[in-house]
Design an enzyme around this catalytic site. Structure first.
Site, PDB file in Angstrom:
ATOM      1  N   ASP A   1      42.301  43.549  36.383  1.00 20.16           N
ATOM      2  CA  ASP A   1      42.615  42.608  37.456  1.00 20.16           C
ATOM      3  C   ASP A   1      43.419  43.360  38.512  1.00 20.16           C
ATOM      4  OD1 ASP A   1      43.762  40.653  39.071  1.00 20.16           O
ATOM      5  OD2 ASP A   1      44.195  39.304  37.399  1.00 20.16           O
TER       6      ASP A   1
ATOM      7  N   VAL B   1      38.532  37.842  44.461  1.00 21.84           N
ATOM      8  CA  VAL B   1      39.726  38.694  44.568  1.00 21.84           C
ATOM      9  C   VAL B   1      40.720  38.074  45.547  1.00 21.84           C
ATOM     10  CG1 VAL B   1      40.582  40.990  45.127  1.00 21.84           C
ATOM     11  CG2 VAL B   1      38.258  40.736  44.377  1.00 21.84           C
ATOM     12  N   ASP B   2      40.198  37.577  46.640  1.00 19.97           N
ATOM     13  CA  ASP B   2      41.035  36.998  47.689  1.00 19.97           C
ATOM     14  C   ASP B   2      41.908  35.874  47.131  1.00 19.97           C
ATOM     15  OD1 ASP B   2      41.844  36.736  50.312  1.00 19.97           O
ATOM     16  OD2 ASP B   2      40.092  35.607  50.958  1.00 19.97           O
TER      17      ASP B   2
HETATM   18  P1  ADP Z   1      33.098  39.353  48.160  1.00 22.02           P
HETATM   19  O1  ADP Z   1      33.211  38.007  48.856  1.00 22.02           O
HETATM   20  O2  ADP Z   1      33.445  40.510  49.082  1.00 22.02           O
HETATM   21  O3  ADP Z   1      31.806  39.511  47.448  1.00 22.02           O
HETATM   22  P2  ADP Z   1      34.521  38.666  45.679  1.00 22.02           P
HETATM   23  O4  ADP Z   1      35.977  38.505  45.532  1.00 22.02           O
HETATM   24  O5  ADP Z   1      33.664  37.450  45.537  1.00 22.02           O
HETATM   25  O6  ADP Z   1      34.310  39.364  47.118  1.00 22.02           O
HETATM   26  O7  ADP Z   1      33.979  39.756  44.661  1.00 22.02           O
HETATM   27  C1  ADP Z   1      34.160  41.138  44.781  1.00 22.02           C
HETATM   28  C2  ADP Z   1      34.258  41.746  43.390  1.00 22.02           C
HETATM   29  O8  ADP Z   1      35.586  41.553  42.892  1.00 22.02           O
HETATM   30  C3  ADP Z   1      33.335  41.103  42.358  1.00 22.02           C
HETATM   31  O9  ADP Z   1      32.784  42.149  41.566  1.00 22.02           O
HETATM   32  C4  ADP Z   1      34.295  40.221  41.530  1.00 22.02           C
HETATM   33  O10 ADP Z   1      33.853  40.069  40.183  1.00 22.02           O
HETATM   34  C5  ADP Z   1      35.539  41.054  41.562  1.00 22.02           C
HETATM   35  N1  ADP Z   1      36.829  40.356  41.272  1.00 22.02           N
HETATM   36  C6  ADP Z   1      37.096  39.033  41.261  1.00 22.02           C
HETATM   37  N2  ADP Z   1      38.395  38.820  40.936  1.00 22.02           N
HETATM   38  C7  ADP Z   1      38.959  40.051  40.754  1.00 22.02           C
HETATM   39  C8  ADP Z   1      40.264  40.515  40.396  1.00 22.02           C
HETATM   40  N3  ADP Z   1      41.279  39.678  40.172  1.00 22.02           N
HETATM   41  N4  ADP Z   1      40.466  41.868  40.299  1.00 22.02           N
HETATM   42  C9  ADP Z   1      39.462  42.743  40.543  1.00 22.02           C
HETATM   43  N5  ADP Z   1      38.222  42.364  40.877  1.00 22.02           N
HETATM   44  C10 ADP Z   1      37.958  41.037  40.978  1.00 22.02           C
END
Ligand code: ADP
Length: 171
Positions: free
Chosen positions: A9, A32-33
């Site tokens: 994470d 992630v956001d």
């Molecule tokens: P985007 O809208 O740019 O596609 P996302 O957040 O939906 O961004 O996903 C980008 C990547 O980050 C995906 O592979 C998702 O599984 C991953 N992700 C989601 N939460 C986390 C986290 N807490 N830490 C690291 N990676 C994450």
């Protein structure tokens, strides 16, 4: 520069800067956001709102990057970048390349040395993981930067496996 991969994470990383796969509103979202704003607390969002009121009234364009502090995260900075939405009908890979190149430029401007990246655009934005990994790793590898470690933090075993395979072929 060393490129490292970890499964985990990104909000838990003790690094100088974490990169956020933001959307152009800079006002939070899922993936992630959402995790960064939830764990980092309201200070990050307040800084994002100030950026929207000032430098980025129309939103942060895809391919660009901007920093805020990191609130309660163990990291010092959050570098927000907006990945392109994947489209089969149009090659937007230059924008994904730009996300990594611009994030590293922002990291250099902050004198950040260890930077954690997620797989930008590979979640809700639909980019196929292997291609996202190729672009991410090749761009970071080629960048002229003072960052000493680019740490890709992959969410889940499958994303980690794909990044590992692509990195092995890059060497
Ligand atoms: P985007 O809208 O740019 O596609 P996302 O957040 O939906 O961004 O996903 C980008 C990547 O980050 C995906 O592979 C998702 O599984 C991953 N992700 C989601 N939460 C986390 C986290 N807490 N830490 C690291 N990676 C994450």
């Amino acid at each position: 520069m060393e490129i490292t991969l970890v499964q985990g994470d990104i909000t838990e990383q003790r690094v100088d800067a974490v990169v956020n796969a933001a959307n152009s509103s800079l006002l939070g979202g899922g993936g992630v956001d959402g995790a960064i704003h939830r764990r980092g607390g309201p200070e990050i969002l307040a800084e994002c709102r100030a950026l929207r009121a000032d430098r980025y009234a129309g939103g942060l364009p895809a391919g660009q990057a901007v920093a805020t502090t990191a609130g309660r995260l163990p990291a010092r900075w959050v570098i927000h970048t907006v990945g392109p939405v994947y489209a089969k009908s149009e090659d937007r890979s230059h924008l994904l390349t730009s996300c990594y190149a611009e994030s590293l430029k922002v990291a250099d401007s902050l004198a950040a040395r260890v930077v954690a990246f997620p797989a930008v655009s590979a979640g809700v934005y639909g980019w196929p993981m292997d291609d996202a990994a190729r672009i991410a790793l090749a761009t970071v590898r080629a960048a002229g930067t003072r960052v000493t470690e680019a740490r890709f933090v992959l969410f889940g075993a499958e994303a980690y496996r794909v990044f590992s395979d692509v990195l092995a072929r890059l060497d």
